[in-house]
Scaffold this motif. Structure first.
Motif, mmCIF file in Angstrom:
data_model
loop_
_atom_site.group_PDB
_atom_site.id
_atom_site.type_symbol
_atom_site.label_atom_id
_atom_site.label_comp_id
_atom_site.label_asym_id
_atom_site.label_seq_id
_atom_site.Cartn_x
_atom_site.Cartn_y
_atom_site.Cartn_z
ATOM 1 N N LEU B 119 0.830 -1.206 0.000
ATOM 2 C CA LEU B 119 0.000 0.000 0.000
ATOM 3 C C LEU B 119 0.866 1.259 0.000
ATOM 4 C CD1 LEU B 119 -2.881 -0.921 2.475
ATOM 5 C CD2 LEU B 119 -3.036 -0.567 0.008
ATOM 6 N N MET B 120 2.052 1.134 0.613
ATOM 7 C CA MET B 120 2.947 2.292 0.661
ATOM 8 C C MET B 120 3.282 2.779 -0.747
ATOM 9 S SD MET B 120 6.812 2.499 2.092
ATOM 10 C CE MET B 120 7.545 1.875 0.591
ATOM 11 N N PHE B 121 3.503 1.841 -1.668
ATOM 12 C CA PHE B 121 3.843 2.266 -3.027
ATOM 13 C C PHE B 121 2.660 2.959 -3.690
ATOM 14 C CE2 PHE B 121 7.134 -0.873 -2.339
ATOM 15 C CZ PHE B 121 8.236 -0.203 -2.837
ATOM 16 N N VAL B 122 1.447 2.427 -3.426
ATOM 17 C CA VAL B 122 0.271 3.080 -3.997
ATOM 18 C C VAL B 122 0.126 4.477 -3.411
ATOM 19 C CG1 VAL B 122 -2.205 2.907 -4.359
ATOM 20 C CG2 VAL B 122 -0.810 0.839 -4.257
ATOM 21 N N ALA B 123 0.415 4.600 -2.104
ATOM 22 C CA ALA B 123 0.304 5.914 -1.460
ATOM 23 C C ALA B 123 1.385 6.860 -1.960
ATOM 24 C CB ALA B 123 0.398 5.762 0.057
ATOM 25 N N TYR B 129 4.558 10.680 -8.764
ATOM 26 C CA TYR B 129 4.147 10.951 -10.151
ATOM 27 C C TYR B 129 2.782 11.602 -10.139
ATOM 28 C CZ TYR B 129 7.643 7.292 -10.694
ATOM 29 O OH TYR B 129 8.778 6.541 -10.600
ATOM 30 N N TYR B 130 2.677 12.820 -9.634
ATOM 31 C CA TYR B 130 1.368 13.423 -9.440
ATOM 32 C C TYR B 130 0.615 13.579 -10.760
ATOM 33 C CZ TYR B 130 -2.359 16.541 -8.206
ATOM 34 O OH TYR B 130 -3.610 17.078 -8.037
ATOM 35 N N GLY B 131 -0.598 13.022 -10.783
ATOM 36 C CA GLY B 131 -1.475 13.229 -11.928
ATOM 37 C C GLY B 131 -1.121 12.413 -13.157
ATOM 38 N N LEU B 132 -0.011 11.663 -13.132
ATOM 39 C CA LEU B 132 0.332 10.852 -14.295
ATOM 40 C C LEU B 132 -0.443 9.541 -14.230
ATOM 41 C CD1 LEU B 132 4.198 11.377 -14.458
ATOM 42 C CD2 LEU B 132 2.435 12.492 -15.793
ATOM 43 N N GLN B 133 -1.514 9.473 -15.006
ATOM 44 C CA GLN B 133 -2.432 8.347 -14.926
ATOM 45 C C GLN B 133 -1.724 7.017 -15.125
ATOM 46 O OE1 GLN B 133 -4.784 7.840 -18.346
ATOM 47 N NE2 GLN B 133 -6.583 7.132 -17.248
ATOM 48 N N ARG B 134 -0.931 6.919 -16.208
ATOM 49 C CA ARG B 134 -0.326 5.642 -16.559
ATOM 50 C C ARG B 134 0.650 5.183 -15.472
ATOM 51 N NH1 ARG B 134 0.589 3.356 -21.865
ATOM 52 N NH2 ARG B 134 -0.411 5.208 -22.696
ATOM 53 N N ALA B 135 1.500 6.106 -15.003
ATOM 54 C CA ALA B 135 2.493 5.744 -13.988
ATOM 55 C C ALA B 135 1.814 5.276 -12.705
ATOM 56 C CB ALA B 135 3.407 6.937 -13.700
ATOM 57 N N ASN B 136 0.759 5.992 -12.304
ATOM 58 C CA ASN B 136 0.062 5.629 -11.075
ATOM 59 C C ASN B 136 -0.593 4.258 -11.183
ATOM 60 O OD1 ASN B 136 0.444 7.787 -9.229
ATOM 61 N ND2 ASN B 136 -0.791 9.066 -10.566
ATOM 62 N N GLY B 141 -0.891 -1.500 -10.145
ATOM 63 C CA GLY B 141 -1.119 -2.812 -10.731
ATOM 64 C C GLY B 141 0.036 -3.768 -10.464
ATOM 65 N N ILE B 142 1.258 -3.307 -10.748
ATOM 66 C CA ILE B 142 2.430 -4.171 -10.572
ATOM 67 C C ILE B 142 2.601 -4.545 -9.107
ATOM 68 C CG2 ILE B 142 4.946 -4.237 -10.697
ATOM 69 C CD1 ILE B 142 4.738 -2.559 -13.237
ATOM 70 N N VAL B 167 -8.469 -5.247 -2.766
ATOM 71 C CA VAL B 167 -8.118 -3.856 -2.446
ATOM 72 C C VAL B 167 -7.180 -3.297 -3.504
ATOM 73 C CG1 VAL B 167 -6.836 -2.404 -0.835
ATOM 74 C CG2 VAL B 167 -8.490 -4.054 0.029
ATOM 75 N N MET B 168 -6.148 -4.073 -3.877
ATOM 76 C CA MET B 168 -5.184 -3.574 -4.846
ATOM 77 C C MET B 168 -5.832 -3.381 -6.217
ATOM 78 S SD MET B 168 -2.513 -3.070 -3.107
ATOM 79 C CE MET B 168 -1.295 -2.677 -4.325
ATOM 80 N N ALA B 169 -6.739 -4.298 -6.582
ATOM 81 C CA ALA B 169 -7.425 -4.145 -7.870
ATOM 82 C C ALA B 169 -8.253 -2.868 -7.856
ATOM 83 C CB ALA B 169 -8.303 -5.361 -8.140
ATOM 84 N N GLY B 170 -8.936 -2.630 -6.722
ATOM 85 C CA GLY B 170 -9.736 -1.411 -6.609
ATOM 86 C C GLY B 170 -8.875 -0.166 -6.745
ATOM 87 N N LEU B 171 -7.701 -0.188 -6.084
ATOM 88 C CA LEU B 171 -6.822 0.981 -6.138
ATOM 89 C C LEU B 171 -6.276 1.194 -7.543
ATOM 90 C CD1 LEU B 171 -4.910 0.611 -2.762
ATOM 91 C CD2 LEU B 171 -6.616 2.322 -3.379
ATOM 92 N N THR B 172 -5.962 0.070 -8.242
ATOM 93 C CA THR B 172 -5.482 0.201 -9.617
ATOM 94 C C THR B 172 -6.551 0.850 -10.481
ATOM 95 O OG1 THR B 172 -4.292 -1.857 -9.249
ATOM 96 C CG2 THR B 172 -4.384 -1.042 -11.505
ATOM 97 N N ALA B 173 -7.795 0.392 -10.298
ATOM 98 C CA ALA B 173 -8.891 0.972 -11.069
ATOM 99 C C ALA B 173 -9.017 2.460 -10.751
ATOM 100 C CB ALA B 173 -10.194 0.241 -10.753
ATOM 101 N N LEU B 174 -8.910 2.801 -9.458
ATOM 102 C CA LEU B 174 -9.005 4.210 -9.053
ATOM 103 C C LEU B 174 -7.890 5.026 -9.710
ATOM 104 C CD1 LEU B 174 -10.291 6.383 -7.231
ATOM 105 C CD2 LEU B 174 -8.622 5.750 -5.491
ATOM 106 N N ALA B 175 -6.668 4.437 -9.715
ATOM 107 C CA ALA B 175 -5.528 5.145 -10.299
ATOM 108 C C ALA B 175 -5.753 5.386 -11.785
ATOM 109 C CB ALA B 175 -4.242 4.356 -10.092
ATOM 110 N N TRP B 176 -6.461 4.452 -12.425
ATOM 111 C CA TRP B 176 -6.700 4.600 -13.856
ATOM 112 C C TRP B 176 -7.798 5.619 -14.129
ATOM 113 C CZ3 TRP B 176 -3.934 3.538 -17.897
ATOM 114 C CH2 TRP B 176 -4.519 3.630 -19.161
#
Lengths: 256, 480
Positions: B119-123, B129-136, B141-142, B167-176
């Motif tokens: 979760l730390m990496f997601v946070a 990478y603020y606002g960079l959709q792909r990087a986030n 995801g990874i 949880v991680m899948a949800g966060l990936t979707a949110l990041a996208w």
């Protein structure tokens, strides 16, 4: 440079009132008993030798410098240590600096919209429209998305003027706006300033551009040793200076 | 007299430079063999690099990965006929891997720090990478996939694997979908991580967070009337009152009605890289804002603020970290009400934060000093108030200038987390190594734990350094 500009109306309304103002840097008395009234719509050129206190004087008008005695009233607001009054005056008074002082980490457009958005609380979209309007006016709308470092000195100074105008100021202060520019770029900045003068902006300019003074100023103030030595209409000032100091100064800068 | 008049009628077109001025040969000649002295130095350097590799490589490559004790290791190496050059016994790392990572953390709960780490990496993603959709999204995801693999490898039960994956899948979707919304994950992360790591009732954590919420609420309501600093003080008082008087009653009741609990893990059981990361990451993220405030305080016109900031900075820069760590063991307890049970890790974290922020403050002050006066004047002349000018004009530039210094401080701070061994915490270098060596199977092993821990520290610190270079390039707008 249009002669017509000389006949522009100056209203009776007082824009800036300075009475008995003094300022010291440590022991050094930089400004001595300055008394001066600026009507709305006046275009004033302040000149004088370096170290005469002319920059300090206009920097006192938006309190970048603090005066120690006397009174400065700008647009009906007296400048005291009250921060609210200072911010109020600053948002009504635009300033253009010798070294442009654009914000290098922001694009030209962001430079112009920052203060309207944060100080005036104008919506971003509206602020951008205003900014583009003024950038068009200073003839560089195509540079809006570049950074200041990519522009020439003359372009940067025109952006600085546009940035000030975006706050819709009632008074503009110019602190030697062309002194840091290459000769080829001075004209583009002066043209912008002349245009502004023709629209009736109240302007105080510290400058050595005597051509500009003759073209648009309705008053020239000559300062030396922290005092106002002489002031007059430009024609009289240049053709018929009264004080010996003024004569010497004019012969030095117009001598060749 | 010679004729000096000249008129150019045709302007010259630019041409390509001569070929001898580009390519590999030019690079070699300019950088390695520009003169006799440089040529000799180049050759000497090549020779020493070669002998270093020749000496160390066989030992590293002969390493044994499958063994249960040092004796077994040595036997295998001797059997393979490489007894003379010797070989590393990496089997120790393999066998003791979990201890290096988690210390004495309960085995059944390994999924908690692992999930917190992911979760730390997601946070971090929206910060890095603020606002960079792909990087986030890529980051989330990874990390999510790696987390599931790690949990599976740790033998976690299916329920928790499924939960973490969801949880991680949800966060990936949110990041996208909304990369900027990830900032909320960043804000929530400290509380979530705290609860995951230490466990206990969820309401204790929620109560602590509510204190911060109260602070923010009081601050935003009062700051318009009494100014930013006084509002912060009032907010702080309100928060402290909440924590000390109100919180336990309310959370106690909530815990009875809705008992949501994780098994409580004592701080003594924390160890290894888990400990290093908990201390390092917390101190890094807290010391930057505190350091910025201290740097501003040092430049303040208000005498009291200035004096306090200067004394704070000078005191903590003048004292060795170890001294402060030792006193943290005793001193902080004096300042707090009697019988406060103050966690050792928390004490150490506070000390490290204080220490690091004093350094950061000076680095940031360097950045502030590098800014031309004109930037302050332009901000003032436009009518921006102090905090707006700092936030929008001054800090973005000062921090950009300070990036190398700030990252150096962070790297130093992260490596200094190994010093907590001196107050009895189980850091990866001293603490865990001691445990490993106390096992008869591994007694006498020397280089391998140092190399292993060193490599991991290097990877982390090197990544920080590379990231800072990326950031510098990205923020470069001055076109000098």
């Amino acid at each position: 440079m249009a002669e017509a500009s000389l006949k522009m109306a100056v209203s009776d309304e007082v824009a800036i009132q300075i009475t008995g103002m003094n300022k010291w840097y440590g022991q050094f008395h930089v400004l001595r008993d300055i008394n001066m009234t600026v009507q709305r719509g006046e275009r004033i050129v302040i000149c004088g030798p370096s170290g005469s206190g002319k920059s300090t004087l206009i920097r006192c008008i938006n309190r970048l410098e603090e005066h120690q005695s006397g009174q400065i009233i700008v647009d009906g607001t007296e400048l005291t240590s009250d921060l609210k009054n200072i911010d109020k005056v600053r948002s009504e008074v635009g300033m253009v600096f010798q070294h442009f002082n654009l914000f290098p980490h922001l694009t030209i457009l962001e430079n112009c919209t920052l203060a309207p958005i944060w100080v005036r609380k104008i919506p971003k979209k509206e602020a951008e429209e205003t900014a583009m309007h003024f950038l068009t006016k200073v003839k560089i709308p195509e540079q809006a998305h570049k950074y200041p470092g990519q522009l020439s000195g003359g372009q940067q100074q025109r952006v600085a003027i546009a940035r000030s105008l975006c706050m819709k100021p009632r008074i503009m202060l110019f602190d030697e706006p062309t002194s840091a520019l290459d000769p080829e770029m001075i004209k583009e900045v002066l043209d912008t300033m002349i245009e502004l003068a023709q629209e009736g902006m109240t302007m105080l300019c510290v400058t050595h551009e005597m051509g500009f003074a003759q073209a648009v100023a309705n008053r020239v103030i000559f300062m030396d040793k922290g005092q106002i030595v002489e002031q007059n209409e430009p024609k009289e000032f240049f053709n018929n200076p009264q004080s010996e100091r003024t004569k010497l100064f004019l012969s030095q800068i117009l001598g060749h | 007299m010679a004729d000096i008049s000249f008129v150019r009628h045709q302007m010259l077109d630019p041409q390509a430079p001569p070929t001898s001025q580009s390519g590999v040969v030019k690079w070699l000649r300019e950088n390695l063999f520009s003169g006799p002295l440089n040529s000799v130095l180049t050759i000497l350097a090549l020779i020493s690099i070669y002998s270093l590799i020749k000496g160390a490589m066989p030992w590293l490559l002969n390493g044994v990965w499958n063994a249960n004790s040092l004796t077994e290791c040595r036997q295998i190496i001797a059997d393979s006929g490489a007894a003379e050059v010797g070989g590393a016994c990496w089997a120790m790392v393999r066998v003791r891997w979990n201890q290096f990572i988690y210390g004495l953390y309960p085995v059944a709960e390994y999924w908690r720090p692992t999930t917190a780490f992911a979760l730390m990496f997601v946070a971090l993603a929206p910060v890095l990478y603020y606002g960079l959709q792909r990087a986030n999204a890529l980051m989330a995801g990874i990390v999510g996939v790696l987390l599931v693999l790690a949990l599976w490898g740790l033998g976690t039960d299916g329920y928790h694997i499924a939960l973490s994956a969801a949880v991680m899948a949800g966060l990936t979707a949110l990041a996208w979908v909304a990369p900027k919304k990830l900032v909320w994950v960043t804000l929530a992360f400290p509380a979530v991580a705290y609860w995951l790591l230490w466990g206990g009732s969820v309401w204790g954590t929620v109560g602590a967070v509510a204190g911060f919420g109260l602070f923010a609420l009081v601050w935003s309501l009062t700051q318009r009337h009494v100014g930013v600093v006084v509002a912060a003080a009032i907010g702080l008082i309100a928060a402290v009152l909440w924590w000390s008087l109100v919180q336990s009653h309310i959370t106690g009741v909530l815990a009875q009605w809705f008992p949501i609990e994780l098994r409580y893990v004592r701080s003594d059981d924390f160890g290894g890289f888990l400990l290093a990361f908990v201390i390092g990451i917390t101190a890094i993220s807290a010391s930057l804002p505190i350091g910025i405030l201290l740097a501003l305080g040092r430049q303040s016109n208000m005498l009291l603020v200035k004096t306090l900031s200067v004394s704070f900075i000078e005191f903590f820069r003048g004292v060795p970290l170890i001294t402060v760590l030792f006193s943290a063991n005793f001193m902080l307890l004096y300042f707090l009400p009697p019988r406060t049970n103050f966690d050792l890790i928390l004490r150490v974290i506070i000390v490290v934060i204080i220490f690091a922020s004093a350094y950061i403050a000076e680095v940031v002050r360097g950045g502030l000093a590098a800014l031309p006066r004109g930037q302050y004047e332009a901000a003032d002349a436009l009518g921006l108030d102090y905090w707006q000018a700092q936030r929008l004009i001054i800090m973005p530039q000062a921090l950009k200038i300070s990036i190398p210094g700030i990252v150096s401080s962070f790297i130093g701070l992260f490596k200094d987390t190994t010093l907590v061994a001196l107050v009895g915490l189980m850091d990866p270098l001293q603490g865990v190594r001691k445990i490993v060596l106390s096992d008869t199977a591994w007694r006498g092993i020397y280089w391998e734990p140092f190399i292993f821990v060193g490599v991991i520290f290097f990877v982390v610190c090197f990544s920080m350094s590379r990231y800072s270079m990326y950031l510098e390039r990205k923020l470069k707008t001055d076109h000098r």
